[in-house]
Write an enzyme that holds these catalytic residues in place. Sequence first.
Site, PDB file in Angstrom:
ATOM      1  N   ALA A 128       0.829  -1.209   0.000  1.00 61.24           N
ATOM      2  CA  ALA A 128       0.000   0.000   0.000  1.00 61.24           C
ATOM      3  C   ALA A 128       0.861   1.256   0.000  1.00 61.24           C
ATOM      4  O   ALA A 128       1.808   1.365   0.784  1.00 61.24           O
ATOM      5  CB  ALA A 128      -0.924   0.020   1.218  1.00 61.24           C
ATOM      6  N   GLY A 130       7.072   0.863   4.908  1.00 59.55           N
ATOM      7  CA  GLY A 130       7.909   0.015   4.059  1.00 59.55           C
ATOM      8  C   GLY A 130       7.769   0.336   2.582  1.00 59.55           C
ATOM      9  O   GLY A 130       8.754   0.334   1.832  1.00 59.55           O
ATOM     10  N   CYS A 131       6.554   0.633   2.145  1.00 58.46           N
ATOM     11  CA  CYS A 131       6.315   0.916   0.723  1.00 58.46           C
ATOM     12  C   CYS A 131       6.910   2.256   0.318  1.00 58.46           C
ATOM     13  O   CYS A 131       7.432   2.403  -0.789  1.00 58.46           O
ATOM     14  CB  CYS A 131       4.825   0.843   0.416  1.00 58.46           C
ATOM     15  N   SER A 132       6.861   3.226   1.207  1.00 57.74           N
ATOM     16  CA  SER A 132       7.486   4.519   0.925  1.00 57.74           C
ATOM     17  C   SER A 132       9.000   4.367   0.862  1.00 57.74           C
ATOM     18  O   SER A 132       9.652   4.912  -0.037  1.00 57.74           O
ATOM     19  CB  SER A 132       7.095   5.551   1.987  1.00 57.74           C
ATOM     20  N   ALA A 172       9.821   2.616  -2.462  1.00 52.95           N
ATOM     21  CA  ALA A 172       9.641   3.502  -3.615  1.00 52.95           C
ATOM     22  C   ALA A 172      10.776   4.523  -3.695  1.00 52.95           C
ATOM     23  O   ALA A 172      11.317   4.779  -4.779  1.00 52.95           O
ATOM     24  CB  ALA A 172       8.288   4.215  -3.532  1.00 52.95           C
TER      25      ALA A 172
END
Length: 180
Positions: free
Chosen positions: A64, A69-71, A74
């Site tokens: 998401a 973690g996703c930030s 990215a």
Amino acid sequence: MKHPVLAVVFTLTLGAAAAAHAALQAGSQAPDFTAEAALGGQAFTFKLGEALAKGPVVLYFYPAAFTQGCSLEARSFAEAIDQYKALGATVVGVSADNMETLKKFSLADCAGKFAVAADADRSVMRRYDAVHQRNPDMAQRISYVIAPDGKILYEYTDMNPERHVANTLKALRDWKARAG
């Protein structure tokens, strides 16, 4: 009485472990797909076939946008984008996020350097065996490197975002060295 219960628990545990490692394997044909995506805050249609016509593709799935973690992941891909481009590769992230969220994410954490695609119906995730095991509304954190011929060169699954960039870059460099 306790032994049959333990046998069932052991069998279920083995089944869950096997399902958690069901990613498409190197050498498999990558399923083609088209998805709405965002790059630098602008919506467009991403087509895997068109991207592969230009070179290899790093396709990564993440749970998401705007989660810790996703930030981090990215931003790591964005920081390494020049290395990917030097290897002729396109990077695209895929999640179940909606387009409005992805437009913002593509500007903020992706720094406008690579596209992120929306998979609201999870059809791409299913075809890439990337549906999160515990939360089927999200993607598992998994990265694929796909050769221009559509074959999967490399797959890496780990919910920890830290090694996805280094591992996919290594896979691309190894492929490039073999290809000459």
